[in-house]
Enzyme design. Sequence first.
Site: not given
Ligand SMILES: *Cc1c(COP(=O)(O)O)cnc(C)c1O
Length: 418
Positions: A162, A264, A300
């Site tokens: 990622r 991210k 989300e």
């Molecule tokens: C990090 C994150 C997640 C969750 O991702 P994981 O890989 O399950 O930890 C979901 N939404 C956002 C906006 C994030 O920054």
Amino acid sequence: MAAASSASSAKRALLPWARDAHHALTRVLQGSGGGGGGGSSFRGALPTLAAGRWSLLQRRWRSSLPQLDSTVDRSDEDSGGDIDWDNLGFGLTPTDYMYVMRCSLEDGVFSRGQLSRYGNIELSPSSGVINYGQGLFEGLKAYRKSDRQGYMLFRPEENARRMQHGAERMCMPSPSVEQFVHAVKQTVLANRRWVPPQGKGALYIRPLLIGSGPILGLAPAPEYTFLIYAAPVGTYFKEGLAPINLVVEDAIHRAMPGGTGGVKTITNYAPVLKAQMDAKSKGFTDVLYLDAVHKRYLEEASSCNLFIVKDGVVATPATVGTILPGITRKSVIELARDRGYQQVEERLVSIDDLISGDEVFCTGTAVVIAPVSTVSYQGQRYEFRTGQDTLSQTLHTTLTSIQMGLAEDKKGWTVAID
Ligand SMILES: *Cc1c(COP(=O)(O)O)cnc(C)c1O
């Protein structure tokens, strides 16, 4: 001509975007704004001059670091001093070591990673990350194994991939999957005394990839730093494992089509602080964001993905670029399918779908699986099932048992550090 030929071999190793930036920078250093053939009278002297200024620049890009402690204590220290393991929240408890690795735009590959004492880092005021937000983060957890022999990571290669995907979007070089996982393991081992006892929490690991080199005009930074630090954590929300209360935000959006919601990047988070603070001041745990185009489909929460269950069918918003593709989300989809929920739908999930749902929960590394008891939307409050015999509770047990090494990992998701 020696300088010119070594420069061209370095150029061959560059990523395409980096090559463009390198060409531009070389042109600036050589004092010629345009292409070739622009009759400069200093031409003969230029390669030497340029090489000299180049290495000076390179030296100045190198941000200073706390000295490497060559005697990283990996002995048998096995406890985190006076830590109150029973009251770990998600606060920052500083640990002993961090891992740092650098890469110039010219090289395009990371090398010479090392552990150093955890502490402040020095950055140029004109670094790409500070001025233009060129940065990514990751988050994963290490659990202490039940037999107290070693530690467990959960799907760290997924975090590495990622980060690579995000780096491409943000015009940054990134560590290889092997480098990433190796660095994570080193960080855990160096900070082993901070891994909470089983059942008390985990060591949260925070990898960063930032444009650390100086740049004034908008362009990719000339140097990158990959850094990992870690902190022991308990539960993410102040509610602990209790159900949370969300509010749907319809004015502030976290992502848009064509934007960066699917990676991210650090730039996705400060813009939602306002919505988050407003929600907290009204007693909500977190915010649910809607799509920016129709203001109708759920995306989300600020740092976790969303699931709804209705009549035995599980649904979650599809990852189409505006939603962070969570590793917990991906794992939960698979675990739910294994449990006989054949139809885990990745699709558009509207406000109406949510309101008529039986159960709602959030997933993420930090929150794990958090049951949602209420969602408020335009002044109305909707309630959902929580507690015994809910899918979220079952999945929480299944997932955490695998992560902590209490259940057999039939999927090869866990990575042991012994
Ligand atoms: C990090 C994150 C997640 C969750 O991702 P994981 O890989 O399950 O930890 C979901 N939404 C956002 C906006 C994030 O920054």
